[in-house]
Design a protein around this motif. Sequence first.
Motif, mmCIF file in Angstrom:
data_model
loop_
_atom_site.group_PDB
_atom_site.id
_atom_site.type_symbol
_atom_site.label_atom_id
_atom_site.label_comp_id
_atom_site.label_asym_id
_atom_site.label_seq_id
_atom_site.Cartn_x
_atom_site.Cartn_y
_atom_site.Cartn_z
ATOM 1 N N SER A 92 -5.777 2.391 3.316
ATOM 2 C CA SER A 92 -6.358 0.296 3.329
ATOM 3 C C SER A 92 -6.981 -0.220 2.421
ATOM 4 C CB SER A 92 -6.606 0.084 4.793
ATOM 5 O OG SER A 92 -7.594 1.102 5.052
ATOM 6 N N MET A 93 -7.811 0.585 1.418
ATOM 7 C CA MET A 93 -8.588 0.332 0.714
ATOM 8 C C MET A 93 -7.309 -0.697 -0.831
ATOM 9 S SD MET A 93 -9.970 4.545 -0.915
ATOM 10 C CE MET A 93 -10.419 3.977 0.712
ATOM 11 N N PHE A 94 -6.129 -0.271 -0.394
ATOM 12 C CA PHE A 94 -5.327 -0.359 -1.744
ATOM 13 C C PHE A 94 -4.522 -1.650 -1.179
ATOM 14 C CE2 PHE A 94 -6.545 3.763 -2.476
ATOM 15 C CZ PHE A 94 -7.356 3.510 -3.706
ATOM 16 N N ALA A 95 -4.050 -2.482 -2.293
ATOM 17 C CA ALA A 95 -2.958 -3.732 -1.888
ATOM 18 C C ALA A 95 -1.874 -3.204 -1.999
ATOM 19 C CB ALA A 95 -2.917 -4.809 -2.769
ATOM 20 N N ALA A 96 -1.028 -3.749 -1.812
ATOM 21 C CA ALA A 96 0.442 -4.147 -1.352
ATOM 22 C C ALA A 96 0.713 -3.591 -2.756
ATOM 23 C CB ALA A 96 1.240 -4.354 -0.035
ATOM 24 N N PHE B 31 0.783 0.351 -6.901
ATOM 25 C CA PHE B 31 1.056 1.635 -7.435
ATOM 26 C C PHE B 31 2.383 1.898 -8.093
ATOM 27 C CE2 PHE B 31 -2.850 2.584 -5.087
ATOM 28 C CZ PHE B 31 -3.930 3.358 -6.246
ATOM 29 N N GLU B 32 2.611 2.444 -9.156
ATOM 30 C CA GLU B 32 4.355 3.036 -9.219
ATOM 31 C C GLU B 32 3.985 4.114 -8.657
ATOM 32 O OE1 GLU B 32 2.373 0.978 -12.115
ATOM 33 O OE2 GLU B 32 3.469 -0.496 -11.904
ATOM 34 N N LEU B 33 3.568 5.143 -8.308
ATOM 35 C CA LEU B 33 3.423 6.066 -8.303
ATOM 36 C C LEU B 33 2.617 7.422 -7.321
ATOM 37 C CD1 LEU B 33 4.392 9.448 -8.366
ATOM 38 C CD2 LEU B 33 3.427 9.762 -10.333
ATOM 39 N N ALA C 251 1.775 4.728 2.202
ATOM 40 C CA ALA C 251 2.493 4.917 1.033
ATOM 41 C C ALA C 251 3.601 3.781 0.401
ATOM 42 C CB ALA C 251 3.034 6.080 0.729
ATOM 43 N N HIS C 252 4.655 3.693 0.803
ATOM 44 C CA HIS C 252 5.457 2.909 1.283
ATOM 45 C C HIS C 252 5.266 1.147 0.977
ATOM 46 C CE1 HIS C 252 9.055 -0.347 1.972
ATOM 47 N NE2 HIS C 252 10.052 0.923 2.149
ATOM 48 N N ARG C 253 3.794 1.055 2.021
ATOM 49 C CA ARG C 253 3.122 -0.681 0.833
ATOM 50 C C ARG C 253 2.787 -0.495 -0.026
ATOM 51 N NH1 ARG C 253 -1.890 -2.666 1.573
ATOM 52 N NH2 ARG C 253 -2.487 -0.218 2.248
ATOM 53 N N VAL C 254 2.412 0.714 -0.498
ATOM 54 C CA VAL C 254 1.119 0.367 -1.713
ATOM 55 C C VAL C 254 1.744 0.937 -2.965
ATOM 56 C CG1 VAL C 254 -0.915 1.015 -0.303
ATOM 57 C CG2 VAL C 254 0.172 3.077 -1.819
ATOM 58 N N LEU C 255 2.999 1.091 -2.855
ATOM 59 C CA LEU C 255 3.895 0.912 -4.117
ATOM 60 C C LEU C 255 4.338 -0.159 -4.522
ATOM 61 C CD1 LEU C 255 6.226 4.978 -2.910
ATOM 62 C CD2 LEU C 255 4.696 4.202 -5.073
ATOM 63 N N VAL C 256 4.597 0.163 -5.912
ATOM 64 C CA VAL C 256 6.031 -1.008 -6.025
ATOM 65 C C VAL C 256 7.151 -0.614 -5.339
ATOM 66 C CG1 VAL C 256 4.599 -1.732 -8.077
ATOM 67 C CG2 VAL C 256 6.332 0.470 -8.464
ATOM 68 N N ALA C 257 8.075 -1.844 -5.534
ATOM 69 C CA ALA C 257 9.181 -1.562 -5.799
ATOM 70 C C ALA C 257 10.234 -0.643 -6.151
ATOM 71 C CB ALA C 257 10.294 -2.816 -5.176
ATOM 72 N N GLY C 258 10.967 0.257 -5.776
ATOM 73 C CA GLY C 258 11.427 1.689 -6.485
ATOM 74 C C GLY C 258 10.705 2.242 -6.859
ATOM 75 N N GLY C 259 9.212 2.185 -6.764
ATOM 76 C CA GLY C 259 8.012 3.253 -7.126
ATOM 77 C C GLY C 259 8.529 4.735 -6.311
ATOM 78 N N ARG D 290 11.992 7.908 -3.269
ATOM 79 C CA ARG D 290 12.329 6.196 -3.610
ATOM 80 C C ARG D 290 12.076 5.609 -2.720
ATOM 81 N NH1 ARG D 290 12.325 5.829 -9.518
ATOM 82 N NH2 ARG D 290 13.569 8.065 -9.286
ATOM 83 N N LYS D 291 11.157 3.894 -2.678
ATOM 84 C CA LYS D 291 11.406 3.254 -2.290
ATOM 85 C C LYS D 291 12.419 2.340 -1.925
ATOM 86 C CE LYS D 291 7.929 -0.785 -1.242
ATOM 87 N NZ LYS D 291 6.556 -1.368 -1.743
ATOM 88 N N ILE D 292 12.601 1.782 -1.450
ATOM 89 C CA ILE D 292 14.144 1.268 -0.432
ATOM 90 C C ILE D 292 13.321 0.060 -0.754
ATOM 91 C CG2 ILE D 292 15.983 0.770 -0.072
ATOM 92 C CD1 ILE D 292 16.159 3.538 0.908
ATOM 93 N N GLY D 293 13.730 -0.777 -1.373
ATOM 94 C CA GLY D 293 13.207 -2.617 -0.843
ATOM 95 C C GLY D 293 11.993 -3.232 -1.330
ATOM 96 N N ARG D 294 11.528 -4.003 -0.354
ATOM 97 C CA ARG D 294 10.291 -4.679 -1.139
ATOM 98 C C ARG D 294 9.014 -4.040 -0.690
ATOM 99 N NH1 ARG D 294 11.387 -6.905 -5.019
ATOM 100 N NH2 ARG D 294 9.198 -8.171 -5.043
#
Length: 273
Positions: A177-181, A184-186, A211-219, A269-273
């Motif tokens: 929770s300390m990180f915004a959506a 991170f790429e990884l 992990a899904h929330r803090v990753l960029v799309a496709g991360g 790999r993260k699918i979607g946004r």
Amino acid sequence: MRGELSPPIALMRMLIAAEDVERVGAHVAPYAPLRELLASHRDGCARICAMLASGVDSDAEADSVDAGLAFARRLFDYSVEASEESSVALYSLGSPELLAAATAEVVALLDDWALLQAHARCLEIGCGIGRFQAALGPRVQEARGLDLSARMIAAARRRCATVPNVAFDVTDGRDLSMFAAGRFELVYAVDSFPYLVQAGMALVDTHFAEAHRVLVAGGCFVLLNFSYHDDLARDRRDIAQLADAHGFAVETDGELPFHLWDGAAWRLRKIGR
Ligand SMILES: C[S@@+](CC[C@H](N)C(=O)[O-])C[C@H]1O[C@@H](n2cnc3c(N)ncnc32)[C@H](O)[C@@H]1O
């Protein structure tokens, strides 16, 4: 002897089984590679036996997430004081050189997967003494590590004092929770998920969602070892369900890519946004 395990992993398993360096010495006497490895790492192996015999570690499932987190914090605060190298990888046998070689194998895999681009912002869950931040910091935009053991984070900060692009946080171990959506790429975890699994699948579920929330799309979310159930088929099933529930595609499914270490690798790999 069939070459299915590296000598350090074979020796580590014998140390875990016996918790007695003399007994292991007697058993490996006829096998030159193990005998010589033990002879050249005797002090580290004796320290590992003392750590194991201390009774701080246990493979029992926790009664609650609170109890599981408290157990992991106690175990790793204790272990890192006993031996930095062994606290993150018993198969290092306490040796900085063996640990560096094992670290290089993991970094090479991340490289093969093209995850260490100069613009990459990387987060490790359960970073221990910061060996991956030390290796990645000079290569990526940000190499961040989280750990619930304050003593581990103190060791990581010392180890990485002169390394660029690194940052560490002590976490309560419950979420990100300390990180915004999309921060991170990884996101990756090396041998830390087994302790989350031990604390309960509710905690694992939260970390997949986070992990899904803090990753960029496709991360990418990389897991190296998921549990210590010693059942790769079960780990694959559990991860398939978690990936499905949380919006990840499984690109690598529990392969064993390392020579020195017997860790199993997943790349999601993260699918979607
Ligand atoms: C076996 S060590 C591996 C450390 C590091 N990943 C490495 O390979 O060098 C496992 C680490 O996970 C950390 N850990 C366990 N449960 C955790 C949680 N819920 N949140 C954050 N860190 C955790 C421990 O404190 C420990 O430092």
